[in-house]
Design a protein around this motif. Structure first.
Motif, short mmCIF file in Angstrom:
data_model
loop_
_atom_site.label_atom_id
_atom_site.label_comp_id
_atom_site.label_asym_id
_atom_site.label_seq_id
_atom_site.Cartn_x
_atom_site.Cartn_y
_atom_site.Cartn_z
N LEU A 109 0.91 -1.41 0.15
CA LEU A 109 0.12 0.01 0.15
C LEU A 109 0.79 1.38 0.11
O LEU A 109 1.22 1.34 0.70
N ASP A 110 0.50 2.28 -0.93
CA ASP A 110 1.57 3.30 -1.08
C ASP A 110 0.24 4.18 0.86
O ASP A 110 0.77 5.28 -0.07
N VAL A 111 1.35 4.13 1.74
CA VAL A 111 1.24 4.49 2.34
C VAL A 111 1.98 5.40 3.50
O VAL A 111 3.80 4.66 3.00
N PRO A 112 1.87 7.12 3.21
CA PRO A 112 3.46 7.44 4.25
C PRO A 112 4.52 6.34 4.82
O PRO A 112 3.98 6.42 5.79
N GLY A 113 5.75 6.63 5.13
CA GLY A 113 6.43 6.24 6.01
C GLY A 113 6.15 6.79 7.58
O GLY A 113 5.71 6.08 8.63
N TRP A 114 5.27 8.12 7.72
CA TRP A 114 4.61 8.90 9.06
C TRP A 114 3.65 7.75 9.72
O TRP A 114 3.38 8.14 10.75
N SER A 145 1.34 5.95 14.26
CA SER A 145 1.37 7.37 12.97
C SER A 145 1.47 8.46 14.11
O SER A 145 1.81 8.64 14.83
N GLN A 146 2.77 9.66 13.11
CA GLN A 146 2.64 10.37 14.12
C GLN A 146 1.87 11.67 13.55
O GLN A 146 1.80 12.47 14.61
N ARG A 147 0.52 11.13 13.15
CA ARG A 147 0.16 12.47 12.78
C ARG A 147 -1.53 11.80 13.42
O ARG A 147 -1.60 11.12 13.58
N SER A 148 -2.41 13.42 13.27
CA SER A 148 -3.70 13.04 13.06
C SER A 148 -4.25 11.68 13.34
O SER A 148 -4.13 11.54 11.98
#
Length: 207
Positions: free
Chosen positions: A44-49, A77-80
């Motif tokens: 899956l093209d999921v961002p590393g963060w 995950s680093q984000r919300s």
């Protein structure tokens, strides 16, 4: 000399057979031990963060003996949660997954973003929510942690937690028609309710 030459040829042939068979055997064992669904999730093209500290768990039988296989993945995950859920939904859509509007999604009320997806013979549950900042209990008692600096606590509790659950559609109860509770399909009550008191005096017979 002839015996030595034959022995040498036999050893070379045996080594060649072992080398040629070892490579397919290695990849065969790797294929059986590694569920291809996890390879699909890795692609899956999921961002590393949005896919840190990934942990995979699998249960059940690949051939649906007694229980079909259940694949579960958790990640940090680093984000919300909102931004993380959007990233995963974009990646699933690009990979051929389609949103699945079905009842019991989720089966119980859950905080955060909970969506269901389908692709071919698989169903997928995606749950993205805020991380739990409460330390685990110690020997059955709540852990006592000194009050940290508010800014440090905010950094430790930031980001989100991702859970992915993949099942075979044939084993997902939500793909099966649910029994109807329409009263018209149940027929008449074999024990109708008596509206009058059965202990009243009997009707006098005509004289």
């Amino acid at each position: 000399m002839r015996e030595r030459r034959r022995l040498r040829m036999g050893v070379l042939a045996l080594v060649s057979v072992l080398l040629l068979g070892a490579v397919p055997l290695y990849f065969g064992i790797r294929t059986l031990s590694r569920d291809p669904v996890f390879d699909t999730l890795d692609a899956l093209d999921v961002p590393g963060w949005a896919a840190e500290k990934t942990v995979d768990d699998v249960s059940g039988s690949r051939w649906c003996l007694l229980d079909c296989r259940l694949r579960e993945r958790t990640a940090s995950s680093q984000r919300s949660p909102q931004e993380t859920a959007e990233a995963y939904e974009r990646a699933l859509t690009a990979d051929g997954w389609r949103p699945w509007q079905v009842t019991r999604c989720p089966e119980q009320q859950a905080k955060g973003s909970y969506t269901c997806w389908r692709r071919d013979e698989l169903t997928l549950d995606l749950w993205v929510r805020e991380p739990s900042c409460v330390p685990p209990p110690v020997d059955g008692a709540p852990a006592i942690v000194p009050s940290p600096d508010p800014s440090t606590a905010a950094e430790q509790c930031s980001g989100s937690l991702v859970s992915v659950k993949v099942r075979n559609a044939i084993d997902d109860e939500r793909t099966r028609p649910q029994p109807s509770t329409d009263p018209s399909l149940t027929g008449e009550d074999p024990f109708p309710t008596v509206s009058e008191d059965p202990l009243q005096e009997p009707t006098p017979s005509p004289s």
